[in-house]
Design a protein around this motif. Sequence first.
Motif, short mmCIF file in Angstrom:
data_model
loop_
_atom_site.label_atom_id
_atom_site.label_comp_id
_atom_site.label_asym_id
_atom_site.label_seq_id
_atom_site.Cartn_x
_atom_site.Cartn_y
_atom_site.Cartn_z
N ALA A 1 62.47 18.01 15.84
CA ALA A 1 61.49 18.12 16.57
C ALA A 1 62.34 18.09 19.06
CB ALA A 1 61.51 16.53 17.21
N SER A 2 61.20 17.89 19.40
CA SER A 2 61.41 17.71 20.63
C SER A 2 60.33 17.47 21.33
CB SER A 2 61.81 19.70 21.83
OG SER A 2 63.03 20.43 20.99
N LEU A 3 60.40 16.46 22.49
CA LEU A 3 59.99 15.79 22.97
C LEU A 3 58.87 16.77 24.33
CD1 LEU A 3 58.79 13.29 23.56
CD2 LEU A 3 59.88 12.93 24.93
N GLU A 4 57.87 17.17 24.17
CA GLU A 4 57.30 17.53 25.41
C GLU A 4 56.36 16.58 26.39
OE1 GLU A 4 56.26 21.03 24.33
OE2 GLU A 4 57.33 20.54 22.61
N GLY A 5 56.78 17.27 27.59
CA GLY A 5 56.34 16.51 28.68
C GLY A 5 57.87 15.45 29.24
N ASP A 6 57.06 14.19 29.01
CA ASP A 6 57.57 13.11 30.31
C ASP A 6 58.03 11.98 29.54
OD1 ASP A 6 55.64 11.92 30.92
OD2 ASP A 6 55.85 11.60 32.90
N GLY A 7 57.35 11.90 28.66
CA GLY A 7 57.86 10.88 27.42
C GLY A 7 56.53 9.61 27.81
N VAL A 8 55.44 9.79 28.80
CA VAL A 8 54.53 9.03 29.45
C VAL A 8 53.89 9.23 28.51
CG1 VAL A 8 53.17 7.98 31.15
CG2 VAL A 8 55.49 8.43 31.48
N GLY B 1 50.72 16.38 20.50
CA GLY B 1 50.55 16.80 21.69
C GLY B 1 52.30 16.35 22.80
N TYR B 2 52.84 15.49 21.43
CA TYR B 2 54.08 15.08 22.33
C TYR B 2 55.70 15.49 21.81
CZ TYR B 2 50.89 11.94 24.69
OH TYR B 2 50.19 11.57 25.41
N PHE B 3 55.38 15.92 20.91
CA PHE B 3 56.23 16.96 19.52
C PHE B 3 56.50 17.73 18.89
CE2 PHE B 3 56.05 11.95 19.40
CZ PHE B 3 57.31 11.66 19.54
N ARG C 1 61.37 3.48 21.86
CA ARG C 1 60.31 2.52 22.65
C ARG C 1 60.89 2.49 24.11
NH1 ARG C 1 55.88 -1.00 20.41
NH2 ARG C 1 54.65 -1.20 22.38
N MET C 2 60.61 3.15 25.60
CA MET C 2 61.58 2.41 26.26
C MET C 2 60.62 1.95 27.30
SD MET C 2 63.72 4.12 26.57
CE MET C 2 64.52 4.46 27.73
N SER C 3 59.57 1.73 27.21
CA SER C 3 59.04 0.65 27.90
C SER C 3 57.38 0.53 28.14
CB SER C 3 58.55 1.07 29.24
OG SER C 3 58.08 2.19 29.83
N GLU C 4 56.55 0.00 28.24
CA GLU C 4 54.99 -0.56 28.49
C GLU C 4 54.49 -0.16 29.93
OE1 GLU C 4 52.69 -1.05 26.04
OE2 GLU C 4 54.19 -0.61 24.79
N PRO C 5 53.67 0.42 29.92
CA PRO C 5 53.32 0.91 31.70
C PRO C 5 52.86 -0.79 32.53
CG PRO C 5 50.92 1.16 29.87
CD PRO C 5 52.43 1.04 28.95
N MET D 1 53.08 3.31 28.02
CA MET D 1 54.05 3.32 27.31
C MET D 1 55.26 4.74 26.93
SD MET D 1 54.04 2.49 23.17
CE MET D 1 53.65 4.31 22.30
N LYS D 2 56.26 4.67 27.12
CA LYS D 2 57.36 5.52 27.57
C LYS D 2 57.97 5.63 26.61
CE LYS D 2 60.12 8.03 31.07
NZ LYS D 2 59.97 8.33 32.36
N ILE D 3 58.49 6.94 25.49
CA ILE D 3 59.10 6.67 24.67
C ILE D 3 60.35 8.32 25.08
CG2 ILE D 3 57.18 6.48 22.98
CD1 ILE D 3 57.03 9.72 22.74
N ARG D 4 60.98 8.10 24.21
CA ARG D 4 62.77 9.23 24.21
C ARG D 4 63.00 9.56 23.46
NH1 ARG D 4 67.68 8.88 24.39
NH2 ARG D 4 67.87 6.36 23.63
N LEU D 5 63.52 10.92 23.12
CA LEU D 5 63.33 11.64 22.16
C LEU D 5 65.09 11.58 21.81
CD1 LEU D 5 62.79 12.46 18.80
CD2 LEU D 5 62.63 14.60 19.83
N ASP D 6 65.80 10.78 20.71
CA ASP D 6 67.51 11.07 20.43
C ASP D 6 67.41 12.22 19.91
OD1 ASP D 6 70.21 11.13 20.31
OD2 ASP D 6 70.26 8.96 20.06
N ARG D 7 67.76 14.10 20.14
CA ARG D 7 67.85 14.29 19.30
C ARG D 7 68.94 14.55 18.89
NH1 ARG D 7 64.99 19.67 19.94
NH2 ARG D 7 66.94 20.82 19.89
N THR D 8 69.95 14.15 18.45
CA THR D 8 71.23 13.73 17.73
C THR D 8 71.04 13.18 16.59
OG1 THR D 8 72.15 11.96 19.45
CG2 THR D 8 72.70 13.96 19.90
N LEU D 9 70.06 12.50 16.75
CA LEU D 9 69.50 11.64 15.60
C LEU D 9 68.50 12.39 14.28
CD1 LEU D 9 69.18 8.22 17.11
CD2 LEU D 9 70.61 8.54 15.91
N CYS D 10 67.33 12.65 15.52
CA CYS D 10 66.58 13.40 14.63
C CYS D 10 67.60 14.30 13.45
CB CYS D 10 65.85 14.72 15.70
SG CYS D 10 64.16 16.01 14.50
N ASP D 11 66.65 14.40 11.77
CA ASP D 11 66.94 14.96 11.29
C ASP D 11 66.07 15.81 10.24
OD1 ASP D 11 69.33 13.89 10.39
OD2 ASP D 11 69.05 11.82 9.08
#
Length: 68
Positions: free
Chosen positions: A32-39, A22-24, A62-66, A1-11
């Motif tokens: 929040a900030s996303l750590e790493g590449d989102g995988v 480990g991811y945020f 949620r961007m994709s499944e592996p 799974m791959k994710i992305r964080l839209d910081r403009t939406l973060c409250d």
Amino acid sequence: MKIRLDRTLCDGFGACAAHAPGYFSLDDWGYASLEGDGVVDPADRDGVLRALFDCPAHAIIRMSEPES
């Protein structure tokens, strides 16, 4: 799974960092900030999904499944 964080939406609620530290990470203002590449490692999938579902601002996407 791959994710992305839209910081403009973060409250700055911080649920993502509580469920998947480990991811945020949170900056000095609680945003929040996303750590790493989102995988997402399969072992961390449940925590990351909980972070995604608990984000009241829907800032985690949620961007994709592996691929098989």
